[in-house]
Design an enzyme around this catalytic site. Structure first.
Site, short mmCIF file in Angstrom:
data_model
loop_
_atom_site.label_atom_id
_atom_site.label_comp_id
_atom_site.label_asym_id
_atom_site.label_seq_id
_atom_site.Cartn_x
_atom_site.Cartn_y
_atom_site.Cartn_z
CB THR B 159 -0.98 0.22 1.16
OG1 THR B 159 -0.11 -0.69 2.16
CG2 THR B 159 -1.69 -0.97 0.74
CE LYS B 185 0.71 -3.47 3.24
NZ LYS B 185 0.53 -1.96 3.91
CB THR B 196 -2.05 -3.40 7.22
OG1 THR B 196 -3.42 -2.45 8.10
CG2 THR B 196 -1.99 -4.96 7.93
#
Lengths: 411, 411
Positions: B159, B185, B196
């Site tokens: 993200t 991630k 997150t």
């Protein structure tokens, strides 16, 4: 780069000071660290002054904290000596000696016991306090004290503060008008090399030590323990209250005495106002954030949830960016560790509910919230839907100014 | 204003990926939020794959967390489906339905039970997940899976990450060479509207569910539970490990099996390396901070003290400003709430002790510490002088970049 010496956009003016019967005070320049302004403050109290206090919960407290805790158990105060520029923290045996020597010098001037002299220091950690600069300055300072020295006193205890902080109230106990007047410093819950939260509240009311301590301990929960700038707890935080008794009201021994109700309220208001002033001088802030938590399992839990939201860097930066990013509020509630149920949780900003019972409201419109976020005073509403626990917390946003002040400060 | 799309100065290259026997994977563009890149990732595992996991402790977890916890108790996995762009958090009944529908569609493609399909979502909170975009994309994605899809998979789950994160290891169990390969991630411990912490580790080793769970649970303490970017805990954090068994080693049922020792070490290293990569992509960071705590009453206490230091905004800004402001480290130790004694506490930076047993060292010189602080990798040493508890924590500094990214991100 922000101008780190500019005054807070939320600065508060000083009140019209009222002499507090039984209190003389003043300030002088001992040149401990600041070369260009008074950095030593002294208050002297009439005989019979009772004292109460609360202190930092840090496991690495400064030497003045140890000193005051020991004195407080005796319950009487004749003087308060505060220096800025050096915190006398992490200074080993030399730190303890500095407190003994300073208190002994002040006690000799006043003709009282050393244990009646309360001490506070705020400034750099880990440097030996130059005690002699203080003891050299004390005699002249002592002889210059007046009942009018309040503004000088409020300014002398400042470190990174951008404005002096004081609150003044008058209220009746029975038929006797009494005064409550307090000063505070702090510009961050802490920046331990130069800033610390200190508050000193005086009154001429006659109040027994135990009643005063009960009042301070309960008021601190909804005032100084309900604010946060950056989640960092100082080694030197201290709130002291002194009641000289010079107003000669019937002595209050029980905080639940009905004739004491107005005083109680005024005293608690004074604590809360001073606490909010500290947040309003939060390092680099652009907005005050007020968080109302309701529906918690109890008020302790509600306060911890409010503090988790107020301390969340992601909530603080969202408010600074005027972004109605309510998901971050949900996140912070969830991480608090306190009882919370996603499916009974409601969140609002500026008095407008956004999500109720675990879901965004149908027809939610962001425009009124955006408008609210443009202001200097942002409110957040959280209802946990679990019980009757409620709390109100004050914090501030996280800005480039905070990074500037604390990333480039000491050097 | 920082360029918020620039790659982290501490970015890590991808490893040479090795196919993990029993794993096929790939990614496709479901256009859930990002219109210009793959945002849907799928892994499919051979029959007989055991699974283990740990999840966010948030009291407001996302729907995929609930789903995975329920599935995990059964212990078998055939697939993992992850989307980026929408976290499916705080979405009420619709959120739970989205997980059921997605898992059912994947299960039909694979011919397995829905409970063998694990799900993760990362992105904005509070928006309904557009399930149909996912179910529409799944058939083509499923038919395109290969053993080589690792880089695509690592990129699809990003993200706010500025670089994809993966670790690859080979190690023997008995005479059998097995592979451990994981992707992760995260670019903040969390930024709950878009980021997150997710990590997925696969191996072709044959390991029983209970042994795998024990290994994951213990490794997480010294890896993902020992990192922090901003102290904010996501509603969606998840670490899942899948062991396909396709390497056909003698099945490991007990983590203390001597033939398992090398694997254990490699697995723990993999977890730790992935965790450190997340910190190295910490939002806006300029420096990695590694904190070694020793002398605590136990390792749990040492870890909490290390995290208090790593999460302190004042420590983080001091490091960002390259200021050897060790008093702030003392402050953060003191506020942690863990056992600490001012008079046995020692603090150092870059391997140089500054203060020992509660006082600054005689002849302390700042120059070598200043030099160390100019680097990208700052180390802090803390010895509590109380016991044998030790921990190592990784964090990062707090910069203008963090304020930029999080103050202006969603809008």
């Amino acid at each position: 780069m922000a101008n780190i010496t500019s005054v807070s956009p939320l600065a508060c003016p000083l009140p019209s000071f009222i002499p507090v019967k039984g209190v003389r005070l003043g300030a002088s320049a001992a040149q401990i660290k600041y070369m260009d302004r008074p950095d030593l403050m002294m208050m002297v109290f009439d005989k019979g002054t009772s004292v109460a206090g609360v202190f930092t919960k840090s496991r690495c407290p400064g030497a003045p904290i140890d000193w005051c805790k020991a004195c407080l158990s005796l319950g009487n105060a004749r003087a308060l000596v505060v220096n800025s520029g050096n915190a006398n923290v992490f200074t080993g045996r030399a730190g303890a000696q500095a407190t003994q020597v300073t208190a002994a010098h002040a006690a000799r001037l006043i003709s009282c016991a050393s244990s009646e002299v309360f001490l506070a220091s705020t400034g750099v950690i880990g440097e030996i306090l130059p005690t002699q600069k203080i003891t050299d300055a004390l005699p002249n300072l002592f002889s210059s004290l007046t009942a009018e020295g309040w503004e000088d006193a409020a300014r002398a205890i400042m470190t990174t503060d951008t404005f002096p902080k004081a609150v003044s109230r008058q209220v009746k106990i029975g038929d006797t008008m009494v005064t409550i007047q307090g000063i505070a410093k702090g510009s961050g819950m802490v920046a331990p090399d130069m800033a610390t939260m200190l508050a000193f509240i005086t009154t001429d009311a006659r109040i027994g030590h135990d009643a005063l301590q009960t009042l301070v301990s309960s008021s601190v929960e909804t005032s100084f323990n309900s604010i946060t700038v950056d989640s960092d707890t100082s080694t030197s935080d201290m709130v002291l209250a002194f009641a000289t008794g010079a107003a000669a009201n019937d002595k209050i021994r029980d905080v639940n005495d009905p004739s004491f109700a107005d005083f109680r309220r005024a005293f608690t208001d004074t604590m809360q106002e001073l606490a909010i002033m500290i947040v309003k001088d939060g390092e680099g802030l652009s907005k005050l954030i007020e968080i109302d938590v309701s529906g918690g399992v109890d008020s302790h839990s509600a306060r911890r949830i409010g503090l988790a939201v107020a301390n969340s860097p992601l909530v603080k930066t969202a408010i600074s960016g005027e972004d109605a990013n309510w998901g971050r509020i949900v996140m912070a509630v969830g991480k608090s560790g306190e009882p919370a149920n996603r499916d009974t949780l409601s969140v609002g900003i500026g008095g407008h509910w956004i999500a109720r019972n675990g879901m965004i409201l149908a027809g939610y419109e962001e425009a009124p919230i955006q408008k609210h976020l443009h202001g200097r005073h942002v409110t957040i509403q959280i209802d946990l839907g679990l019980g009757n626990g409620a709390a109100r917390i004050w914090g501030c946003d996280l800005t480039h100014g905070y990074v500037d002040i604390n990333g480039s400060y000491r050097s």
